[in-house]
Enzyme design. Sequence first.
Site, PDB file in Angstrom:
ATOM      1  CD  GLU A 138      69.298  79.249  70.562  1.00  0.00           C
ATOM      2  OE1 GLU A 138      70.485  79.584  70.664  1.00  0.00           O
ATOM      3  OE2 GLU A 138      68.526  79.226  71.527  1.00  0.00           O
ATOM      4  N   GLY A 199      75.462  89.671  69.931  1.00  0.00           N
ATOM      5  CA  GLY A 199      74.201  89.827  70.629  1.00  0.00           C
ATOM      6  C   GLY A 199      73.659  88.587  71.295  1.00  0.00           C
ATOM      7  CE1 TYR A 200      72.526  81.922  70.976  1.00  0.00           C
ATOM      8  CE2 TYR A 200      73.912  81.688  72.929  1.00  0.00           C
ATOM      9  CZ  TYR A 200      72.937  81.194  72.087  1.00  0.00           C
ATOM     10  OH  TYR A 200      72.367  79.980  72.348  1.00  0.00           O
ATOM     11  CB  SER A 201      75.867  86.747  76.039  1.00  0.00           C
ATOM     12  OG  SER A 201      76.646  85.576  75.888  1.00  0.00           O
TER      13      SER A 201
END
Length: 271
Positions: A138, A199-201
């Site tokens: 993650e 930046g997660y998506s």
Amino acid sequence: MSPENVSTSTTELMSIVILSLSDSLHIAILASILSLIIYWLIRDSQRVRHLSGKHVFITGCDTGLGNSLAKCLDKRGFSVIAACATEKGGQELQSRCSQSLKTVNLNLADSNSIARAVVFVTEETAGKGLFGLVSNAEGTAPVAPTEWLRIEDFHSVLDVSLLGLIEITLKLLPLLKKAEGRVVNLINAKGLMAFAGGGYSLSKWGMEAFSDTLRIEMQHFGVKVSIVEHGFFKAGAVNSDVVEKYLLRLWNRLTPEIRDSYGEKYFVECK
């Protein structure tokens, strides 16, 4: 035609209809049972046999989904190599598993750490190749309005959850090809919903694209590539105070011009 004959004909017709419906119902039930039998046979034929000696390398095993998967596969008899970000995480996992499970420290943002992990996996597989690679990472995920972020905030996520996973996959492909193994990329479904900046998506959509192209290319070598878009699961309580402090830090580092353009009300609602 007499009323008696009409009554008899109607009764016979109803009996024929009822019998016909009954036969159709019996046929439908038999067809359903046959379909279930075929499904069970196909499903059982797809199960992996002789699990002992099949090596599976899993990233992100300190906690959460990777940790649970490592324990599960270890119990089923796979030779699990679990990558943990901390020594403590590796020690705790080993204490709850069999002697066959091995751990290795891995920092996906560090190419040298990735190279050391690949050497470790190569030595553990001892020429047999790698049966499975499960990518689960993650990274830290700054979530805030895009304009509040800096490029290093994007790097903190993408270097781990996208570029790091791509790098270790590329370096393990020779072992996967040797065993005609499989790559399984775990992607949190919430990452496919671009609900906030950061930046997660980006990392999740990037892994989707990488997996799709790799799947096509690896078919020639008998290597399977899959994506598992899992839902929400309990991986620890979310500390709202930590989130609020993080947003406050981002807010305070903004230029006065940007802060004024949003206003205090926006910041309060954002929290």
